[in-house]
Design a protein around this motif. Structure first.
Motif, PDB file in Angstrom:
ATOM      1  N   UNK A  48       0.725  -1.134  -0.019  1.00 29.22           N
ATOM      2  CA  UNK A  48      -0.020   0.006   0.063  1.00 29.22           C
ATOM      3  C   UNK A  48       0.898   1.266  -0.038  1.00 29.22           C
ATOM      4  N   UNK A  49       2.104   1.156   0.649  1.00 30.85           N
ATOM      5  CA  UNK A  49       2.911   2.487   0.568  1.00 30.85           C
ATOM      6  C   UNK A  49       3.836   2.590  -0.478  1.00 30.85           C
ATOM      7  N   UNK A  50       3.874   1.674  -1.327  1.00 32.10           N
ATOM      8  CA  UNK A  50       4.950   1.657  -2.476  1.00 32.10           C
ATOM      9  C   UNK A  50       5.054   3.043  -3.364  1.00 32.10           C
ATOM     10  N   UNK A 126      -2.413   3.556  10.166  1.00 32.33           N
ATOM     11  CA  UNK A 126      -3.293   3.224   9.180  1.00 32.33           C
ATOM     12  C   UNK A 126      -3.375   1.832   9.327  1.00 32.33           C
ATOM     13  N   UNK A 127      -4.962   1.371   9.694  1.00 31.92           N
ATOM     14  CA  UNK A 127      -5.387  -0.141   9.969  1.00 31.92           C
ATOM     15  C   UNK A 127      -6.126  -0.441   8.881  1.00 31.92           C
ATOM     16  N   UNK A 128      -5.806  -1.435   8.159  1.00 37.87           N
ATOM     17  CA  UNK A 128      -6.399  -2.229   6.881  1.00 37.87           C
ATOM     18  C   UNK A 128      -6.702  -3.460   7.338  1.00 37.87           C
ATOM     19  N   UNK A 246     -16.334  -2.938  -3.565  1.00 33.84           N
ATOM     20  CA  UNK A 246     -15.914  -3.408  -4.842  1.00 33.84           C
ATOM     21  C   UNK A 246     -14.346  -3.262  -4.890  1.00 33.84           C
ATOM     22  N   UNK A 247     -13.550  -4.136  -5.967  1.00 33.84           N
ATOM     23  CA  UNK A 247     -12.255  -4.159  -6.202  1.00 33.84           C
ATOM     24  C   UNK A 247     -11.885  -2.550  -6.380  1.00 33.84           C
ATOM     25  N   UNK A 248     -12.933  -1.702  -7.200  1.00 37.63           N
ATOM     26  CA  UNK A 248     -12.521  -0.275  -7.662  1.00 37.63           C
ATOM     27  C   UNK A 248     -12.518   0.471  -6.354  1.00 37.63           C
ATOM     28  N   UNK A 249     -13.135  -0.004  -5.157  1.00 36.64           N
ATOM     29  CA  UNK A 249     -12.769   0.738  -3.906  1.00 36.64           C
ATOM     30  C   UNK A 249     -11.444   0.445  -3.467  1.00 36.64           C
ATOM     31  N   UNK A 254      -4.144   2.901  -1.874  1.00 38.21           N
ATOM     32  CA  UNK A 254      -2.972   3.493  -1.806  1.00 38.21           C
ATOM     33  C   UNK A 254      -3.062   5.255  -1.798  1.00 38.21           C
ATOM     34  N   UNK A 255      -4.131   5.742  -2.591  1.00 45.38           N
ATOM     35  CA  UNK A 255      -4.490   7.107  -2.540  1.00 45.38           C
ATOM     36  C   UNK A 255      -4.890   7.785  -1.250  1.00 45.38           C
TER      37      UNK A 255
END
Length: 276
Positions: A48-50, A126-128, A246-249, A254-255
């Motif tokens: 996520x942070x790349x 950030x908690x994913x 959804x996958x789009x969400x 990352x943003x």
């Protein structure tokens, strides 16, 4: 890849953590989930942070995962033990400044125990996909113990054939590759039994954790229920919650994380300016 060698605070057993430390700027550390690793996160598109190219980025394999080593003792994989590893690694790499920490699933448990213990080490969280916790942890305990028993009796290949049949959450891309755990097969049951016997900090402990926090959850995943994400949002004094359907969400994550990291940094800079 570099290594940091330490000793488990409880068992006295040696632990060697494999990590990457790249880039310059404010530090951000990312933690993976149970049975994953730095390499597996990258393969699955979960780094996520790349995209934070103006930051110092730290990734590491939790003990027993990927290229890191760990004891063959279930209790050594409880989240408070993993939190000690994180704090030791941060003290080694970045002793003089707080970091922004990003954790997924098991990484959420690690982060919250570390932050409750030493909140000054963190500028923001950030908690994913927070994992099962408190009441929902009971059923997860039983599932993890069954996994450990099955792997010991039938092997990883049989267990993985069953895992492939499980439905994916609707926010996960259906074409995502199936990957085996990045854990040695003979150590995997130990990790599952350790995970079965651990939990998040109490609600009371979390209520005192005043750090800017972004929580990212998704729908219909029994191992990462929205009940945990929503409770964390209610309890943590300074938090925001976004739910992916959804996958789009998920592709926006990352943003969202980059915006949160920037907002936390700006808040910190404003605080410094205000004290001058």
């Amino acid at each position: 890849m570099a290594r940091w060698n330490l000793t488990d605070h409880t068992t006295g057993e040696p632990v060697s953590l494999a990590y990457d430390d790249e880039g310059e700027g404010p530090a951000v550390v990312q933690l993976h989930g149970l049975t994953s690793s730095r390499a597996r996160d990258r393969l699955l598109g979960l780094d996520i942070i790349a995209g934070l190219t103006d930051h110092r980025l730290i990734h590491y394999d939790a003990r027993g995962h990927g290229h890191s080593t760990g004891p063959r003792i279930p209790g050594a994989y409880a989240w408070p033990r993993l939190a000690e590893d994180l704090l030791d690694l941060l003290d080694h790499l970045i002793p003089d400044e707080p970091v922004h920490a990003v954790g997924k699933s098991m990484g959420v448990g690690t982060l919250l125990h570390a932050a409750v213990r030493r909140p000054e080490r963190f500028s923001g969280l950030t908690l994913i996909i927070p994992p099962t916790a408190w009441a929902s942890r009971v059923a997860q305990h039983d599932a993890y113990v069954r996994n450990a028993d099955l792997i010991e009796r039938r092997g990883l290949r049989h267990w993985s054939s069953l895992e492939k049949r499980l439905p994916l959450p609707p926010a996960v891309r259906p074409d995502r590759p199936f990957t085996l755990p990045d854990v040695a097969e003979d150590l995997l049951p130990t990790l599952y039994r350790g995970a079965a016997a651990t939990d998040l900090p109490t609600v009371g402990e979390l209520a005192d954790l005043d750090l800017p926090t972004l929580i990212l959850g998704w729908l219909d995943d029994p191992s990462h229920p929205l009940s945990t994400a929503r409770t964390l949002h209610e309890v943590l004094p300074d938090s925001r919650l976004a739910i992916a359907r959804t996958p789009a969400d998920v592709a926006t994550w990352p943003g969202r994380v980059a915006d949160h990291v920037d907002a936390v940094a700006e808040r910190g800079a404003a605080g410094v300016r205000g004290r001058r």
